[in-house]
Write a protein that holds these residues in place. Sequence first.
Motif, PDB file in Angstrom:
ATOM      1  N   ASP A  70     -15.457   5.472 -10.665  1.00 43.38           N
ATOM      2  CA  ASP A  70     -15.884   6.815 -10.272  1.00 43.38           C
ATOM      3  C   ASP A  70     -15.551   7.824 -11.356  1.00 43.38           C
ATOM      4  O   ASP A  70     -16.361   8.683 -11.710  1.00 43.38           O
ATOM      5  CB  ASP A  70     -15.155   7.249  -8.991  1.00 43.38           C
TER       6      ASP A  70
ATOM      7  N   LEU B  83      -1.037   4.619  -0.854  1.00 34.69           N
ATOM      8  CA  LEU B  83      -2.420   4.525  -0.372  1.00 34.69           C
ATOM      9  C   LEU B  83      -2.421   3.983   1.048  1.00 34.69           C
ATOM     10  O   LEU B  83      -1.475   3.299   1.462  1.00 34.69           O
ATOM     11  CB  LEU B  83      -3.211   3.554  -1.258  1.00 34.69           C
TER      12      LEU B  83
ATOM     13  N   THR C  47      -3.739   1.375   3.978  1.00 31.95           N
ATOM     14  CA  THR C  47      -3.918  -0.072   3.859  1.00 31.95           C
ATOM     15  C   THR C  47      -5.364  -0.464   3.543  1.00 31.95           C
ATOM     16  O   THR C  47      -5.610  -1.313   2.680  1.00 31.95           O
ATOM     17  CB  THR C  47      -3.491  -0.773   5.163  1.00 31.95           C
ATOM     18  N   THR C  48      -6.311   0.162   4.232  1.00 30.92           N
ATOM     19  CA  THR C  48      -7.713  -0.222   4.038  1.00 30.92           C
ATOM     20  C   THR C  48      -8.181   0.104   2.628  1.00 30.92           C
ATOM     21  O   THR C  48      -8.725  -0.755   1.921  1.00 30.92           O
ATOM     22  CB  THR C  48      -8.610   0.517   5.055  1.00 30.92           C
ATOM     23  N   THR C  49      -7.950   1.339   2.214  1.00 30.20           N
ATOM     24  CA  THR C  49      -8.333   1.745   0.863  1.00 30.20           C
ATOM     25  C   THR C  49      -7.663   0.845  -0.159  1.00 30.20           C
ATOM     26  O   THR C  49      -8.289   0.386  -1.117  1.00 30.20           O
ATOM     27  CB  THR C  49      -7.842   3.182   0.584  1.00 30.20           C
ATOM     28  N   PHE C  50      -6.382   0.594   0.061  1.00 35.51           N
ATOM     29  CA  PHE C  50      -5.618  -0.223  -0.869  1.00 35.51           C
ATOM     30  C   PHE C  50      -6.261  -1.608  -1.016  1.00 35.51           C
ATOM     31  O   PHE C  50      -6.506  -2.084  -2.127  1.00 35.51           O
ATOM     32  CB  PHE C  50      -4.180  -0.338  -0.362  1.00 35.51           C
ATOM     33  N   THR C  51      -6.561  -2.242   0.124  1.00 36.88           N
ATOM     34  CA  THR C  51      -7.130  -3.586   0.087  1.00 36.88           C
ATOM     35  C   THR C  51      -8.457  -3.594  -0.649  1.00 36.88           C
ATOM     36  O   THR C  51      -8.712  -4.430  -1.522  1.00 36.88           O
ATOM     37  CB  THR C  51      -7.311  -4.116   1.515  1.00 36.88           C
ATOM     38  N   GLU C  52      -9.290  -2.610  -0.323  1.00 38.81           N
ATOM     39  CA  GLU C  52     -10.592  -2.489  -1.009  1.00 38.81           C
ATOM     40  C   GLU C  52     -10.436  -2.357  -2.517  1.00 38.81           C
ATOM     41  O   GLU C  52     -11.112  -3.011  -3.294  1.00 38.81           O
ATOM     42  CB  GLU C  52     -11.314  -1.228  -0.531  1.00 38.81           C
ATOM     43  N   LYS C  53      -9.535  -1.444  -2.904  1.00 37.76           N
ATOM     44  CA  LYS C  53      -9.380  -1.170  -4.330  1.00 37.76           C
ATOM     45  C   LYS C  53      -8.839  -2.398  -5.062  1.00 37.76           C
ATOM     46  O   LYS C  53      -9.267  -2.704  -6.167  1.00 37.76           O
ATOM     47  CB  LYS C  53      -8.438   0.018  -4.552  1.00 37.76           C
TER      48      LYS C  53
ATOM     49  N   ASP D 200     -10.537   5.954  -8.458  1.00 37.93           N
ATOM     50  CA  ASP D 200     -11.212   4.739  -8.861  1.00 37.93           C
ATOM     51  C   ASP D 200     -11.697   4.917 -10.281  1.00 37.93           C
ATOM     52  O   ASP D 200     -12.357   5.911 -10.600  1.00 37.93           O
ATOM     53  CB  ASP D 200     -12.453   4.505  -7.984  1.00 37.93           C
TER      54      ASP D 200
ATOM     55  N   ALA E  72       0.837  -1.197   0.000  1.00 38.26           N
ATOM     56  CA  ALA E  72       0.000   0.000   0.000  1.00 38.26           C
ATOM     57  C   ALA E  72       0.873   1.248   0.000  1.00 38.26           C
ATOM     58  O   ALA E  72       0.640   2.189  -0.767  1.00 38.26           O
ATOM     59  CB  ALA E  72      -0.944   0.000   1.201  1.00 38.26           C
TER      60      ALA E  72
ATOM     61  N   SER F  95      -5.622  12.775  -6.968  1.00 32.70           N
ATOM     62  CA  SER F  95      -5.082  11.621  -6.261  1.00 32.70           C
ATOM     63  C   SER F  95      -5.441  10.374  -7.062  1.00 32.70           C
ATOM     64  O   SER F  95      -6.025  10.455  -8.124  1.00 32.70           O
ATOM     65  CB  SER F  95      -5.694  11.521  -4.879  1.00 32.70           C
TER      66      SER F  95
END
Lengths: 291, 291, 503, 503
Positions: C323, A217, A219-225, C320, A212, C317
Motif C-alpha cells: 500500500d 496489531l 489478531t485477524t489483521t496480524f494473521t492476514e499480514k 502494508d 499479534a 500506524s
Amino acid sequence: MNYFSLTKGKSEEISSWPHVFEFSKMKIQSVKADSFLMEENQGVTFMYVLDGKYYWTIENQTFTVFPNDLVVVFPGQLFGSLTGTFEVGTFVSLRLDVDFQDQSELRLGDWSNITESERRLISQIISQKDQSIIPNFKLFGELASKIESEIFANEVGYKTKINNLLDDIWICTARQMSKNENQGRIFPQTFHRLDQMLRENLSHPWTVEEMAATIGLGTTTFTEKVKAFSGFPPLNYLINLRISEAIRLLKNSDRSLTDIALDTGFYSSQHFSTTFKKLTGYTPGHFRKNN
Amino acid sequence: MNYFSLTKGKSEEISSWPHVFEFSKMKIQSVKADSFLMEENQGVTFMYVLDGKYYWTIENQTFTVFPNDLVVVFPGQLFGSLTGTFEVGTFVSLRLDVDFQDQSELRLGDWSNITESERRLISQIISQKDQSIIPNFKLFGELASKIESEIFANEVGYKTKINNLLDDIWICTARQMSKNENQGRIFPQTFHRLDQMLRENLSHPWTVEEMAATIGLGTTTFTEKVKAFSGFPPLNYLINLRISEAIRLLKNSDRSLTDIALDTGFYSSQHFSTTFKKLTGYTPGHFRKNN
Amino acid sequence: MDCIITIDINTSAVKIAAYDLAGRLMAFRKGSFSILYPQADHSEQDPEQVFITVLFVLKDLVREQILPSNHNIISIVFSASMHSVLPIDSRGNPLGNAIIWADNRAKNEADFIKKSANANSIYENTGTPIHAMSPLAKIAWIKNIQPERFRKTSKFISIKEYIIYQFTNQYVIDYSMASATGLFNIKEKRWEQDSLDISELKTTQFSDYVSVFNADLKLKPGLAKSLQLPKNTKIIIGSTDGCLATLGSGVFGEGQATISISHTGAVRVAGKKVIKDKENRFFNYILDEETYISGGPTNNAGVVLEWFASSFRNHPSIVDFEDAVEDLFKEATLVKSGSNGLLFLPYLLGERAPIWNSNARGSYFGINIKHQPKHFLRATIEGIIFEIYSIGKILEMYRKIDKLYLTGKYASLPICAGIIADVFGKQVIVSDEAENVNKGAALLGMIDAGVFKNLEEAAKSITVKNVYEPVAENNDTYQKLFDIFQRLTNKLSEEFEMIEKLQ
Amino acid sequence: MDCIITIDINTSAVKIAAYDLAGRLMAFRKGSFSILYPQADHSEQDPEQVFITVLFVLKDLVREQILPSNHNIISIVFSASMHSVLPIDSRGNPLGNAIIWADNRAKNEADFIKKSANANSIYENTGTPIHAMSPLAKIAWIKNIQPERFRKTSKFISIKEYIIYQFTNQYVIDYSMASATGLFNIKEKRWEQDSLDISELKTTQFSDYVSVFNADLKLKPGLAKSLQLPKNTKIIIGSTDGCLATLGSGVFGEGQATISISHTGAVRVAGKKVIKDKENRFFNYILDEETYISGGPTNNAGVVLEWFASSFRNHPSIVDFEDAVEDLFKEATLVKSGSNGLLFLPYLLGERAPIWNSNARGSYFGINIKHQPKHFLRATIEGIIFEIYSIGKILEMYRKIDKLYLTGKYASLPICAGIIADVFGKQVIVSDEAENVNKGAALLGMIDAGVFKNLEEAAKSITVKNVYEPVAENNDTYQKLFDIFQRLTNKLSEEFEMIEKLQ
C-alpha cells in the motif's frame, strides 16, 4: 488531589513491600535550587507527569516530558535535571528495587507472579528498546492511582493486590514499548522484529493472540499480514523456525529428543515427532541416525 | 451499470445543452491500439475513474489514476496515454465548452447561474492550483450519476436541473481543490493563501462560513485559529484589508466615496464612513481632504 | 501435461513457479525467511530455515496446485542469489549461518586482496570484482577472524549447494555460481590457483563444477515420497538469479541490456566475450559454455525506496508495504521530471558499481524553501535511477546498448520505466513475465526438454508487454542533473569517509 | 501609575507591549499582517495594512488593558525591522508597497556595487554589508528597473518612518535605522556621499536623522483623541529590532554576545568600536552615540524549522504551527547529539553571513539506512545552529565571547539552548523576558524617564532565568560534524550555482 511521598525505611505505609524504594505524588509549586541534581539511578524509576512540562536528562540526553508521558530510568543511568531543579508541576514517581543485569536481564523478585518465560520476554522487549520515554501512556496513570488507593485504603488482600499491580506495570510498559516501536513501520520491519523475538524465545508457548499483541496489531489483521508477507500463517511460520532449530540441535548436539522438543517449543516429543516427519519425511530419530 | 457515450452533434440526448461536448460512461474490456493518443484538449475535460487503474499523461506528466480520482484537463493541454490506449476499467468523462482565458479566467456561459463574484473566486482557485488530479473525490461520482439519471429520465425541469448540476460540479471541484491545497499545511501558510484570496476579491461579500469553507475548516475552529494567529477575528482582519485598500484609493484616485466603499466590500458608503472613522479618527472625506 | 518446476532462493524468500512446456506460468507460491543481522555489517541466512521453507512451499505447491491439475512434473530447475558462503563440516553439517552477498564484514580482507600484486589478474581471471561481497574475501575473513571455524570446515559451499545437497546428497556447483565466487577461472573453467592461495585452500574444499544444464543429480527417494514428486523427476542444477533474470527478460543479443531494480539493482548485458575494465568495475559471470553475463550491481535500489517508505516518512500506524509503495508511486507522478532541482545521492548502504566505496553515504542536495515531501519522493526515485545510469553509461564504453529490458519488482512500474527511458534517452521494454528469474530457469528446463535448441532461441520466446519511448525534454533535464550527480559523487569521497566515522 | 508603550513592527506582525517604570510587563497584544510575494525574489509589506494594524492593536490595548487599570501613558517608543524601503511621493503617499529585508530582487545591483571601486570604503563607512537586503541596492534596483517610480519618488523611507509620519506628520529616522541603509556614514553620522552617488540621490530625499532617544516629535491631536492617548504622550523614535533585542537580552559589555533565532537568525555583540572585517561579512549598526551593535545575520533560522514542520513532513490535516513545533522539539530530544552522523546544511533561502551567497542551497548529508525522521529533525535543528556557530566563530576573531544570551522565539527553547551551549562549548543564558525587542525599547523609555542613567545600567537590569552549561562530550561530537559542515559549504559553491539554475 492528595500528595504524598513514601520512602523505604521512612514510611510505614509501604513497609509491606520492601521491593518498593519510593512511591510519591508530588506537586511542585515553586522552583527550588538543587532539588533534582543529576545522579546515578538506584533500581528502576518510573516518573509519570500529571501536570506541567519537565526537562529531564538521562545519560546526557534531555527529554521534554509532558502530562501523561512516562519516563523509565534503569539502574546506573545518570538521571536528573540539568538546571538541578524540578519545574513547577505534578508528577508520580515509583522506584523499585529491581536487578537489571547488563541492561539485558530483568530480575524482579519473589513478590512477582510473572512466569519465567514471560519475564524473559519482558526483559527482552525492555532491553532491546532505546525508549526512555513513553509518550501518552495514560494506562500508567491509572495503574499508579490504583496502587495509591490500595496503599491508603488497606482493604482485604491489598498486599497481594499491590504486587499484582506492580506486575501489571511491567507487563503494560513492555506492551506499550513494543507497540511504540512498531508504530508507523512498514510490515517487513515489524515482521523482522517479531521473527527475532520468536527465535530468541522459541520455547515460549506462543499464541497468535500474543504474537499479534506484541507488535500492536489485532489478531485477524496480524494473521492476514503475516500470510501475505511470508506466505505462511503465523503458527506455520513459527513451526518453520522450530523445526529449523530442531534440525540444528539434532545435527550438532547429543541432547535427547524430548529435550530438543521442549527447547524448541513443542509441548511433547510426540508432537515434535509428528510435525517433523510431516515436513521432512523422517522422524527426528531417523533423521539423526541418517545424518 | 449502463454504459453510454454521448457526443455533441451526434447524440440527440444532450442537444439541449450545447455547452456539453461529451458525456460518457465507458467500460473498457480490452485494450485497443490508438484508442487514446495524446491530443490537445478542447474545452475542459473531467475524467472520473470508477474501476481499474489508469496512467494518463497531461503535458508530459504521467498520473496514476485510481477509482474515485478525478482528473481535470484544461483547454489546450496535451492529454492522453503514452501507450496510446485505454487500460481495462470503467470511467466517466465529461467535456464542457468552457473558455479559460490564459488559464486564469474561467468563462462559463449564459447557462450558468454562478454569480459574477463567485465565478471570479472559482476561477481564481482553479487557476492558482497546480492540481490536475483530485484524489478520492467521490462527490464528483455522485454528481455525475445524478446528471446521468436526469438526462435519461427527462422529468419535469430536467433541463435546468442539469445546468444546475454542472454549476455544482464547478463549485464542488473548486472547494475540493482548495481543501486539498490546504490539507496538511501549517496554519500560517493556509492563512497566507486566505489573505491572498481576500485581497483579490475584496468586493466579494465574504462571510466567516465562506472563508472557513474555502480553506476546509469548520467555522469555530477557523475563527479560533485566525484569532490566535493574527490577533484579529476573521471579519476584523477583513476590515483591516478593506480599510487599507480604501486608504490607498482615497490617496491615489479620484473615485467617489461610494465607488471606493463598494470596491472595497462595504455595502454602503454609510457603513464605510462609520467603520473608517472609528479606526482612523477621520471620515473618509475628511481623510482625503487632509491628505 | 508435462511441467517444469523452478525454485529461486533469493535473499529473503523462496519463490517456486511451475511452467508448462509452452512456457506458460501455471502455479506460483512463495515463502519468506529472515535475513539475520547479528551485528553491524553482518548479514546471514539460517540454512535450516531456508531448507525448511523450500520444503514447505514446494510441498504445498505440489499438493495443492500441481497434483489436482493432473500435471506431470518432469524436472526441477534451481536458481539462487550469488556470493553466499556456508562452511560445512565433514558430515555435511553447517558451521553456523550462511554469510550472504549483503554482508560487509570482509571489507578489510577485500582491501588487502585489492592491494596485492595479482589483484588485477585475479579479477580478470575470475570475473568477480574484489569486494566484501565476494566469497574470496569472506573465506579470507573466516580464516583471519574465526580460525577454529576455518579449521573445522570441510567445504565452503553456497546456500544453493546446501539445498541441492539436501535434495540429492551430492555437492555440485554450476558454472554461473562458481563464477561469482572470485575463486573460479572463467576462461579455463577451473578453480583459480591464485585465489585459492590467498586462504591456502584446496580444490577439494569446493563442490564439483558442472554446466548449468547438468541433470545428472538424483533426487533422494525419501524426499521424493514426502513431497509427492515422481521418482524420476530430473534435478537440473540451473544458474544464478542475475544470469537467469537477464535471460528471462529476453536479453541475449547485441544492443540489449537489462536493468534490474528489486531490493538491489544491476545493469547487465549478455555476450560471447568478457568485458575488460581497467578499473575492475564490472563482473563477468558464466551463463553457459559460450555466454557471459557482464555488468555492475548497485546496493541502493529498492532497499532505498523501502527505507523512504518506512523510515524517511512517519506513518500513523503499521503500514502494508505494498500500500505504501502504491501511494508513493502515485504521489511521485505529481512532480515534474527533475523534482524542481532537488537531487538525491542514494548511497545509504555504501556502494558497489561503479564507485565500489563502502563508506559512501546518501545525500539530498539543492534543497530550497519550496521543496515538499513529494519532491523528496521523486528525487529519491530519480537518484536511484541516476545510479543505475552511472553504471549503464560506463558499460556503454564497451557495449552498444539500444534497448533496455526491465526486471525486478520496481523497475517495471510505469513511473520507473518512464524515468529510466527519459534518463537513458533510450527505448525501454517491459516483458510479459512477472517473475523473470523463474522464467529464465524454466527456459533452461525447456531447452533440456528439447523445446528450444539453445539459449538464443529461448530468449527470443519472451514477449513484449509495454514499450516506453524517451521524452527529449525530460532527457535534457536529467542530463543536467546527472552532471551534478556525478560531480558530487566524485567530489565528496573524503567527506563520506569523515562522516562514516561518526556513524 | 506611569507606563511606557513600546511598538515593534516586525516582518509579519506588530507587537505592542506596555511596561511600568520598574520594567515589568503589564500588557501585551499583537496583530499580524501579510508578507506579500508578488513574484519570485520579491517580498513586500502593504504600508496601509501595517498602519491600520498598528492602530487597531494599539487602540484595543489602550482601551481594554491600559485605561481600565488606571495607568498613565507617558511615552511611546518605536522599534522596527531594518532594511525596508518605501518610496513616497511629494504628498507623502506611498508609491507601491514597501520592499522588505527578505526581498532579493536587487541581487544584480548588489553584485554591481560590490565590484565597484569604492565598495570597501562604502562597507566600512556605512557598516552595512553590500547585499540585496540593503536599501542601497534596493534603491538602485528601483532606479534601474522602475525609472518612472524612481522619478516620482520624493523620499525613500522605511516602514517605521512611514508609521511615525502617520503619527506625527514628520519625517525622521533614528541613527540605528539609518545605519542599516548602506547610505549612512556611521563614523561621521551623516548621509554617505559615495552611497548617494550610486543612484544620484540627494540628502533631501531622506528623513532627518536623530538619536534613538529623540523625543521631539508631536503626536497628531486627532489621532491622540481617537486612540484615547494623553495629548502630551511623548513619542520616542527608538531603534531597530536587532539593536533592541541585543539590549533587551542584557548584552552590552565585553565577553557577551546574543544569539537570535526567530524567523531569521543573527549573532550580535555590542561595543564601542566597529568590527573591520576584510571580507566585509559583518554589519556595524549604531545604537547610541558611542555604542555599535555588530554581527552577522542568517536567512535560514526559524523559517527552515517552519519549512521542516510544514513542508518536509506530511500532515494529516491543517496543523497549528505551535502544536507542530511543540511536537517536533519533543521528538528531537529522542535523538542523541550529532543525529547519528546525519548533517544538514540549512541554505534553503541562499545565505547571508558568513558566506553571502544567494545561490547556496540546503542539503542533508551522510544518510545511511538507519536514519529515521527523528534524525532528520534533529539534524535540521543542529544544522541551523551550526550556521549560527559559523558566524559566531568568525566574530570571535574580533571579540572575546564567554557567554551567550538568547533571544527570539526558538533560541530559548530548552533543546535549542542546550544544543547552542554544546555546539559553542560556552555558557548560555536565557533571560526572564519573553519579548526582548519590546523590552529593549522600554529600556530606552526608562532612560528617558530618568530610571536609568545610561544603556549600560539599563542592560544590567535584565535578570537571568536559566543557565545552560555545555557538555564536553557533545561539544566534541559537534566539533567533528562542524568540520564537515564547513568543508561542504566551501566545497560545493559551484554545484550550488549549477543546481540553482535548474530550480
